[in-house]
Scaffold this active site. Structure first.
Site, PDB file in Angstrom:
ATOM      1  N   GLY A  20       0.789  -1.230   0.000  1.00  0.00           N
ATOM      2  CA  GLY A  20       0.000   0.000   0.000  1.00  0.00           C
ATOM      3  C   GLY A  20       0.817   1.274   0.000  1.00  0.00           C
ATOM      4  N   SER A  21       2.126   1.170   0.065  1.00  0.00           N
ATOM      5  CA  SER A  21       2.941   2.400   0.102  1.00  0.00           C
ATOM      6  C   SER A  21       4.167   2.266  -0.792  1.00  0.00           C
ATOM      7  CB  SER A  21       3.364   2.731   1.539  1.00  0.00           C
ATOM      8  OG  SER A  21       4.275   1.812   2.041  1.00  0.00           O
ATOM      9  N   GLY A  22       4.121   2.981  -1.905  1.00  0.00           N
ATOM     10  CA  GLY A  22       5.233   2.987  -2.859  1.00  0.00           C
ATOM     11  C   GLY A  22       5.767   4.399  -2.951  1.00  0.00           C
ATOM     12  N   SER A  23       5.160   5.200  -3.839  1.00  0.00           N
ATOM     13  CA  SER A  23       5.566   6.612  -3.930  1.00  0.00           C
ATOM     14  C   SER A  23       5.328   7.306  -2.589  1.00  0.00           C
ATOM     15  CB  SER A  23       4.758   7.317  -5.025  1.00  0.00           C
ATOM     16  OG  SER A  23       4.984   6.695  -6.263  1.00  0.00           O
ATOM     17  N   ILE A  76      11.116  -6.338  -2.835  1.00  0.00           N
ATOM     18  CA  ILE A  76      12.451  -6.128  -2.272  1.00  0.00           C
ATOM     19  C   ILE A  76      13.526  -6.837  -3.105  1.00  0.00           C
ATOM     20  CG2 ILE A  76      13.860  -6.261  -0.170  1.00  0.00           C
ATOM     21  CD1 ILE A  76      11.277  -4.312  -0.220  1.00  0.00           C
ATOM     22  N   TYR A 125       5.231  10.118  10.046  1.00  0.00           N
ATOM     23  CA  TYR A 125       6.517   9.663   9.482  1.00  0.00           C
ATOM     24  C   TYR A 125       7.660   9.772  10.499  1.00  0.00           C
ATOM     25  CZ  TYR A 125       8.000  14.528   8.652  1.00  0.00           C
ATOM     26  OH  TYR A 125       8.384  15.818   8.811  1.00  0.00           O
ATOM     27  N   GLU A 169      13.223   3.173  -6.976  1.00  0.00           N
ATOM     28  CA  GLU A 169      13.916   4.297  -6.306  1.00  0.00           C
ATOM     29  C   GLU A 169      13.263   5.632  -6.682  1.00  0.00           C
ATOM     30  OE1 GLU A 169      17.999   4.080  -5.406  1.00  0.00           O
ATOM     31  OE2 GLU A 169      18.120   1.922  -5.789  1.00  0.00           O
TER      32      GLU A 169
END
Ligand SMILES: Cc1cc2nc3c(=O)[nH]c(=O)nc-3n(C[C@H](O)[C@H](O)[C@H](O)COP(=O)(O)OP(=O)(O)OC[C@H]3O[C@@H](n4cnc5c(N)ncnc54)[C@H](O)[C@@H]3O)c2cc1C
Length: 391
Positions: A139-142, A167, A188, A373
């Site tokens: 659920g968390s990329g960018s 990964i 964060y 990245e």
């Protein structure tokens, strides 16, 4: 490997020092002699043979910046860039394995590791252990800081629970830098980096992705089920994992720029040779001006991508600001690699579309350069923020 210094800044960017030149030759010879014969099999079997990884350790390219007191080469970041470019010219999968090891894992440990962590892990990372860097989740990329993996303080240790996705080096790695949130109420600022060994209880490597390109590079899910991590395995400060993530990726993406330069260069060399061999209308296709102009355009794009990448790496080595330049290098080099590899497929005509020839693989391998990245949109965001003074 010799001790090295980066070339003085007054020299042209592509003017390498003697050490840099001989290092490039060393890696190029290795890539031609040891890697090239295995590329097709590795792609078909989606696997990098362990003997090849061991050969990378023997060559000294798995601990390029690791200080020599720990068995590393004590060289510069620029040397990692040279290694990644040269490997990617032949195979982007081995290139990314070496890239993650040097520009993310070793780099983070070098910058934020305690003396004890360095003494425990660097000798292994320079000699036998592959490393991995685990930030992304389903659920968390960018939006990386929305990560759900959490850590709980259990008094004498932490306990990590959650799943990581995508990964790189997941199949091979023994050491994983895992980002997890210790205090989600702080957003964060709860994110913390942990050094997790493959053998820790509650840690397993899950499904391996079946991918379009860089098929030999393993891309895996990680599963953490109440995985106990010793307190001394926090990398950097508690709550500062977000800073480690941002700063290592700022540097790491120069490596992806180098990977894309290498992929483009490798494909281009195939196209240049083929154009001089393939005859149509009674002469080599390289004698048609349309083909010549296309080759000239592609060579220019590769040169520009290389200059951006070298510039970012040399800025980083001299301690100058480099974040905007690194994002530009990755953005431009990944676009150049897409264009160059696509056009080289066209230079080959129908043969370019066949798995019998090497260029379709370069075309498949390049696409990831615009994704990992930080996607190209994220690079544009970083560049824009820098231009507008918002970072
Ligand atoms: C082969 C491979 C290897 C990888 N290796 C690793 C690894 O070793 N470690 C690791 O932690 N991660 C790794 N990743 C994950 C990679 O970093 C993420 O895939 C990447 O950051 C994008 O995240 P996402 O896939 O969730 O896409 P999303 O974030 O869902 O993005 C989807 C699209 O939306 C766009 N988008 C999203 N937000 C915005 C916005 N605010 N503005 C404009 N556009 C936006 C993106 O640009 C993209 O085009 C790997 C991925 C791949 C494919």
């Amino acid at each position: 490997m010799p001790e090295t210094t980066s070339a003085p800044r007054s020299l042209p960017l592509t003017d390498l020092s003697d050490d840099e030149k001989s290092f490039r030759e060393l890696v190029r010879d290795f890539a031609e002699e040891r890697l090239r014969p295995l590329v097709r099999k590795m792609d078909e079997e989606s696997k990098i043979p362990r003997e090849l990884i061991d050969a990378c350790f023997d060559l000294g390219i798995m601990g390029i910046e690791v200080p020599d007191q720990y068995g590393g080469a004590g060289a510069t970041f620029f040397m990692s860039i040279v290694a990644v470019e040269e490997l990617a010219r032949v195979d982007a999968s081995l290139a990314v394995l070496v890239d993650v090891q040097n520009t993310l894992v070793n780099n983070a440990l070098l910058r934020w590791g305690t003396d004890a962590q360095k003494a425990r892990y660097f000798p292994k990372l320079a000699a036998e252990w592959v490393g991995a860097y685990a930030l992304s989740e389903a659920g968390s990329g960018s939006d990386a800081f929305a990560l759900a993996c959490h850590a709980e303080d259990k008094g004498d240790h932490y306990e990590l629970t959650g799943r990581k996705l995508w990964i790189t080096n997941g199949s091979e790695a023994e050491l994983f830098i895992v980002m997890a949130n210790l205090d989600p109420s702080k957003g964060y600022k709860g994110i913390t980096s942990f050094l997790v060994e493959r053998s820790f209880p509650g840690f397993t490597v899950g499904k391996k992705e079946d991918k379009l390109g860089i098929r030999a590079s393993s891309t895996c899910e990680l599963v953490l089920e109440g995985c106990p991590v010793p307190k001394e395995n926090v990398l950097g400060e508690v709550g500062k994992g977000y800073k480690i993530a941002i700063e290592t990726l700022n540097e790491g993406r120069i490596g992806i720029g180098a990977q894309m330069v290498g992929v483009a260069q490798g494909a281009f060399e195939c196209g240049l040779k083929y154009a001089q061999e393939r005859a149509q209308f009674g002469k080599p296709i390289a004698e048609f001006q349309a083909v010549q102009f296309q080759l000239a355009d592609l060579a220019t794009e590769i040169e520009a991508a290389r200059l951006l990448t070298y510039n970012a790496a040399r800025l980083r080595d001299t301690g100058a600001p480099f974040v905007k330049e690194a994002a530009m290098a990755k953005l431009f080099a990944s676009r150049a690699a897409e264009h160059v590899t696509s056009k080289v497929v066209e230079v080959y005509g129908g043969y370019g579309f066949s798995r019998e020839y090497p260029v379709e693989k370069y075309f498949r391998d390049q696409k990831v350069g615009q994704i990992y990245e930080g996607t190209s949109n994220m690079q544009l965001l970083i560049i824009a923020k820098q231009l507008l003074g918002k970072m």
